[in-house]
Design an enzyme around this catalytic site. Structure first.
Site, PDB file in Angstrom:
ATOM      1  CG  HIS A  54       7.496 -26.907  -4.013  1.00  0.00           C
ATOM      2  ND1 HIS A  54       8.451 -27.813  -3.612  1.00  0.00           N
ATOM      3  CD2 HIS A  54       7.280 -26.103  -2.939  1.00  0.00           C
ATOM      4  CE1 HIS A  54       8.793 -27.565  -2.364  1.00  0.00           C
ATOM      5  NE2 HIS A  54       8.095 -26.537  -1.929  1.00  0.00           N
TER       6      HIS A  54
ATOM      7  CD  GLU B 287       9.664 -28.420  -8.634  1.00  0.00           C
ATOM      8  OE1 GLU B 287      10.771 -28.775  -8.215  1.00  0.00           O
ATOM      9  OE2 GLU B 287       8.948 -27.584  -8.052  1.00  0.00           O
TER      10      GLU B 287
ATOM     11  CB  CYS C  78      11.516 -30.804  -2.593  1.00  0.00           C
ATOM     12  SG  CYS C  78       9.735 -30.941  -2.908  1.00  0.00           S
TER      13      CYS C  78
ATOM     14  CB  CYS D 103       8.495 -31.688  -6.548  1.00  0.00           C
ATOM     15  SG  CYS D 103       7.517 -30.284  -5.952  1.00  0.00           S
TER      16      CYS D 103
ATOM     17  CE1 TYR E 205      16.489 -25.177  -0.876  1.00  0.00           C
ATOM     18  CE2 TYR E 205      16.066 -27.459  -0.275  1.00  0.00           C
ATOM     19  CZ  TYR E 205      16.021 -26.112   0.021  1.00  0.00           C
ATOM     20  OH  TYR E 205      15.493 -25.700   1.208  1.00  0.00           O
TER      21      TYR E 205
END
Length: 143
Positions: free
Chosen positions: A70, A72, A98, A101, A119
């Protein structure tokens, strides 16, 4: 409408993260992240495969490969390899983090997370909030 200076900066850095997301080879979703400390960009990242892997994020069925990083995670690991410290920094990311992360964000010492797209799964934001990290959702990046 009058904006405060921090909000203007937040929107500018988020727009930069959105432009940085364009570097991603992922087809399903392109995400960008920028880490800022003392008004300096100390790291950046976008979602993609690890160094040395082919720049193909999805398998033949169109699903994201399990080893894709990801944005991040890429930004945090990039700053870890530098002489900079993310302690007390702000992470600007085009989509809310998420859960995985969020754990990296907490451990890296980042104190603020500013994101654009919320999200559908909010467990990452929930964990960050529980850890005392300021989370700011900015939908409209214009002006």
């Amino acid at each position: 409408m009058e904006y405060n200076k921090q909000e203007l900066l937040d929107k500018r850095y988020l727009r930069m993260a959105r432009i940085w997301a364009e570097n991603s080879y992922c087809q399903r979703r392109q995400v960008g992240a920028i880490i800022v400390k003392d008004k300096m960009i100390i790291s950046d990242g976008y979602n993609g495969t690890p160094v040395g892997f082919e720049n193909i994020c999805e398998d033949n069925n169109g699903l994201t490969k399990p080893y894709v990083l990801h944005a991040e995670a890429n930004a945090i690991t990039k700053v870890a390899r530098s002489n900079n410290s993310s302690d007390g920094a702000t992470l600007y990311v085009t989509a809310s983090p998420c859960l995985e992360c969020a754990k990296l964000i907490i451990q890296s010492g980042i104190r603020r997370v500013v994101f654009n797209e919320l999200y559908r799964i909010t467990d990452g934001i929930d964990l960050l909030t529980r850890a005392g990290i300021e989370c700011k959702h900015i939908e409209n990046l214009n002006q």
